[in-house]
Write an enzyme that holds these catalytic residues in place. Sequence first.
Site, PDB file in Angstrom:
ATOM      1  N   PHE A 128      56.747  47.445  41.120  1.00 34.65           N
ATOM      2  CA  PHE A 128      56.756  47.765  39.688  1.00 34.65           C
ATOM      3  C   PHE A 128      55.601  48.732  39.425  1.00 34.65           C
ATOM      4  CE2 PHE A 128      55.223  46.530  35.359  1.00 34.65           C
ATOM      5  CZ  PHE A 128      56.390  46.623  34.617  1.00 34.65           C
ATOM      6  N   TRP A 161      47.288  50.949  41.432  1.00 38.77           N
ATOM      7  CA  TRP A 161      47.290  49.484  41.603  1.00 38.77           C
ATOM      8  C   TRP A 161      48.688  48.913  41.808  1.00 38.77           C
ATOM      9  CZ3 TRP A 161      42.673  48.063  42.678  1.00 38.77           C
ATOM     10  CH2 TRP A 161      41.568  48.624  42.022  1.00 38.77           C
ATOM     11  N   ILE A 349      31.996  21.986  45.673  1.00 38.25           N
ATOM     12  CA  ILE A 349      32.152  20.748  46.453  1.00 38.25           C
ATOM     13  C   ILE A 349      31.896  21.016  47.934  1.00 38.25           C
ATOM     14  CG2 ILE A 349      33.890  19.074  47.259  1.00 38.25           C
ATOM     15  CD1 ILE A 349      35.024  19.106  44.403  1.00 38.25           C
ATOM     16  N   GLU A 375      48.745  42.179  34.868  1.00 35.17           N
ATOM     17  CA  GLU A 375      49.779  41.704  33.928  1.00 35.17           C
ATOM     18  C   GLU A 375      49.165  41.190  32.628  1.00 35.17           C
ATOM     19  OE1 GLU A 375      53.296  40.195  35.377  1.00 35.17           O
ATOM     20  OE2 GLU A 375      52.869  40.632  37.476  1.00 35.17           O
ATOM     21  N   GLU A 379      41.236  39.736  28.055  1.00 31.22           N
ATOM     22  CA  GLU A 379      40.919  40.233  26.709  1.00 31.22           C
ATOM     23  C   GLU A 379      42.183  40.637  25.957  1.00 31.22           C
ATOM     24  OE1 GLU A 379      39.474  41.260  29.514  1.00 31.22           O
ATOM     25  OE2 GLU A 379      37.415  40.546  29.315  1.00 31.22           O
TER      26      GLU A 379
HETATM   27  C1  LIG Z   1      45.079  43.669  42.562  1.00 30.69           C
HETATM   28  C2  LIG Z   1      45.826  44.334  41.448  1.00 30.69           C
HETATM   29  C3  LIG Z   1      47.205  44.473  41.531  1.00 30.69           C
HETATM   30  C4  LIG Z   1      47.907  45.126  40.516  1.00 30.69           C
HETATM   31  N1  LIG Z   1      49.256  45.312  40.633  1.00 30.69           N
HETATM   32  C5  LIG Z   1      49.926  46.091  39.737  1.00 30.69           C
HETATM   33  C6  LIG Z   1      51.304  46.430  39.936  1.00 30.69           C
HETATM   34  O1  LIG Z   1      51.950  45.995  40.900  1.00 30.69           O
HETATM   35  N2  LIG Z   1      51.900  47.266  39.034  1.00 30.69           N
HETATM   36  C7  LIG Z   1      51.238  47.779  37.962  1.00 30.69           C
HETATM   37  O2  LIG Z   1      51.844  48.519  37.192  1.00 30.69           O
HETATM   38  N3  LIG Z   1      49.922  47.470  37.752  1.00 30.69           N
HETATM   39  C8  LIG Z   1      49.248  46.646  38.605  1.00 30.69           C
HETATM   40  N4  LIG Z   1      47.920  46.352  38.425  1.00 30.69           N
HETATM   41  C9  LIG Z   1      47.210  46.989  37.321  1.00 30.69           C
HETATM   42  C10 LIG Z   1      46.769  46.036  36.221  1.00 30.69           C
HETATM   43  O3  LIG Z   1      47.863  45.607  35.464  1.00 30.69           O
HETATM   44  C11 LIG Z   1      45.686  46.776  35.383  1.00 30.69           C
HETATM   45  O4  LIG Z   1      44.544  46.895  36.230  1.00 30.69           O
HETATM   46  C12 LIG Z   1      45.346  46.036  34.115  1.00 30.69           C
HETATM   47  O5  LIG Z   1      46.407  46.099  33.180  1.00 30.69           O
HETATM   48  C13 LIG Z   1      44.070  46.594  33.439  1.00 30.69           C
HETATM   49  O6  LIG Z   1      44.107  47.975  33.341  1.00 30.69           O
HETATM   50  P1  LIG Z   1      42.861  48.852  33.854  1.00 30.69           P
HETATM   51  O7  LIG Z   1      42.534  48.438  35.231  1.00 30.69           O
HETATM   52  O8  LIG Z   1      43.175  50.272  33.612  1.00 30.69           O
HETATM   53  O9  LIG Z   1      41.654  48.389  32.931  1.00 30.69           O
HETATM   54  P2  LIG Z   1      41.304  48.978  31.486  1.00 30.69           P
HETATM   55  O10 LIG Z   1      42.531  49.021  30.638  1.00 30.69           O
HETATM   56  O11 LIG Z   1      40.517  50.229  31.645  1.00 30.69           O
HETATM   57  O12 LIG Z   1      40.358  47.834  30.916  1.00 30.69           O
HETATM   58  C14 LIG Z   1      38.981  47.740  31.245  1.00 30.69           C
HETATM   59  C15 LIG Z   1      38.375  46.607  30.424  1.00 30.69           C
HETATM   60  O13 LIG Z   1      38.487  46.913  29.023  1.00 30.69           O
HETATM   61  C16 LIG Z   1      39.164  45.857  28.352  1.00 30.69           C
HETATM   62  N5  LIG Z   1      39.996  46.396  27.273  1.00 30.69           N
HETATM   63  C17 LIG Z   1      40.859  47.440  27.297  1.00 30.69           C
HETATM   64  N6  LIG Z   1      41.445  47.607  26.119  1.00 30.69           N
HETATM   65  C18 LIG Z   1      40.969  46.628  25.313  1.00 30.69           C
HETATM   66  C19 LIG Z   1      41.225  46.238  23.960  1.00 30.69           C
HETATM   67  N7  LIG Z   1      42.117  46.863  23.178  1.00 30.69           N
HETATM   68  N8  LIG Z   1      40.524  45.188  23.481  1.00 30.69           N
HETATM   69  C20 LIG Z   1      39.632  44.505  24.246  1.00 30.69           C
HETATM   70  N9  LIG Z   1      39.371  44.816  25.530  1.00 30.69           N
HETATM   71  C21 LIG Z   1      40.033  45.861  26.044  1.00 30.69           C
HETATM   72  C22 LIG Z   1      40.027  45.203  29.428  1.00 30.69           C
HETATM   73  O14 LIG Z   1      40.386  43.880  29.072  1.00 30.69           O
HETATM   74  C23 LIG Z   1      39.101  45.273  30.626  1.00 30.69           C
HETATM   75  O15 LIG Z   1      38.181  44.208  30.555  1.00 30.69           O
HETATM   76  C24 LIG Z   1      47.209  45.637  39.389  1.00 30.69           C
HETATM   77  C25 LIG Z   1      45.825  45.466  39.310  1.00 30.69           C
HETATM   78  C26 LIG Z   1      45.132  44.822  40.300  1.00 30.69           C
HETATM   79  C27 LIG Z   1      43.636  44.664  40.198  1.00 30.69           C
END
Ligand SMILES: Cc1cc2nc3c(=O)[nH]c(=O)nc-3n(C[C@H](O)[C@H](O)[C@H](O)COP(=O)(O)OP(=O)(O)OC[C@H]3O[C@@H](n4cnc5c(N)ncnc54)[C@H](O)[C@@H]3O)c2cc1C
Length: 399
Positions: A128, A161, A349, A375, A379
């Site tokens: 995905f 990712w 533990i 997913e 936050e």
């Molecule tokens: C191991 C792993 C596997 C993954 N697998 C997939 C996959 O198969 N397919 C896929 O499509 N994606 C995948 N992802 C991506 C994942 O869904 C995103 O990393 C996630 O949605 C966060 O996006 P970002 O990393 O860009 O963080 P950002 O969106 O940049 O967020 C950074 C920080 O800011 C906070 N933040 C952002 N906006 C707000 C808001 N409006 N209010 C408050 N806080 C906010 C976030 O909560 C976070 O703490 C994967 C990620 C990881 C780490």
Amino acid sequence: MTNYRLIPRQATAAQTDALRRIDLACQELRPIEDRYYLDRRINSEVPAFFAKHGVLGFMIPQEYGGLGIDVPLYAWGMERIGREGTGPRTFFSCHISIGSSVVVYWGNAEQKQRYLPDAATGKRIFGFGLTEPDAGSNPAAMQSRFEKTSAGYVLNGQKKWIGNAAEGGTLVTFARNPQTDKISAFLIDTNTPGYQADIIQHKLGMPTAGTCEVTYTNCEVPRANLLGEEGQGMKIAYSALMGGRLGVAAGSIGIIADCLHESLTYARSREQFGKPIGRHQLVQRHLGRMAVKLESTRAMVTAAALRKTEYDADRTNQQLRTETDLLIAQTKYFAVNAAQEAAHDAIQIFGGNGFLLTNRPARHYADSRACQIYEGTNEILEQKIAIGYLGQEFEAFSG
Ligand SMILES: Cc1cc2nc3c(=O)[nH]c(=O)nc-3n(C[C@H](O)[C@H](O)[C@H](O)COP(=O)(O)OP(=O)(O)OC[C@H]3O[C@@H](n4cnc5c(N)ncnc54)[C@H](O)[C@@H]3O)c2cc1C
């Protein structure tokens, strides 16, 4: 271990058979997964284990060669795989919850016929591809774009990712039409010229599951690979995330169950101050808290799975969709945090031995950290849940 039932009492013969298959695959997988984990290598043998036991088509209807499993049973299966580790469970989630299930829900008859039988046997592994380097929590800001041609579409852009992207199969993916600004969903085969997947190195956890950066350079996607209608991309993505989040939550039960099992065994055998540490009351507190997390998470997942079953039978009911989406968001949020806390307590533990990746709590601790991010970050879900109660007029973002 007390209070861990692999097969729920109410399971039918068919459900019992499906869970036994998952259990067998997991038992065979464990020593191999251990080896790959400690070598920090992608466990490329995972798909074959699940294929051998015929469970890669868990939720695919029987007419397409799958097991046609219902949502509660799916959750039980994800719980079982979650005990083995978040790496194999994430593989399964990408292939099923947010991969092939999207074709089951949104594909047309021809797409189902073309894709689902191969997904059920493992000939084709699904992933995905939604997140981008600059569009994660807000995927609607994606920059990947498509142009329409006489034969279909040409995709350009980057995803980040993405699980199962290098496995040789198909991604459910998303791109924007710069002319209309609307986002559409596509099935893109990984052998499409211009498709490139590069493994992301140096992850904190989940070393056995491949996670990729994907680039689309003039990828030609036939018109027959448009999922749903043009412009329905975000609707499809958010609907896929409902199933995905439920799977992550169910996998978290497995993490808690495994942490509790390992902790009970250790607390019975490790002695300090002349008695097993399980006789020290503060160690008992950790165990008691973990056991409560296990049962409360399982109760929430069961409730969410039943609500999703109702919604799947009545998918035009918007009120039911909103309720289901909210309950699943709450469940995922609760479950991933309970799992992270359980792994934290299990390490405590184990004391110094808890700090070793050769012991399972340390691995669960590192791996389950990803579940608080993917997913829907903690936050984003906290806000989504609050808005669910406050009302849409308070919405600060959509997702
Ligand atoms: C191991 C792993 C596997 C993954 N697998 C997939 C996959 O198969 N397919 C896929 O499509 N994606 C995948 N992802 C991506 C994942 O869904 C995103 O990393 C996630 O949605 C966060 O996006 P970002 O990393 O860009 O963080 P950002 O969106 O940049 O967020 C950074 C920080 O800011 C906070 N933040 C952002 N906006 C707000 C808001 N409006 N209010 C408050 N806080 C906010 C976030 O909560 C976070 O703490 C994967 C990620 C990881 C780490």
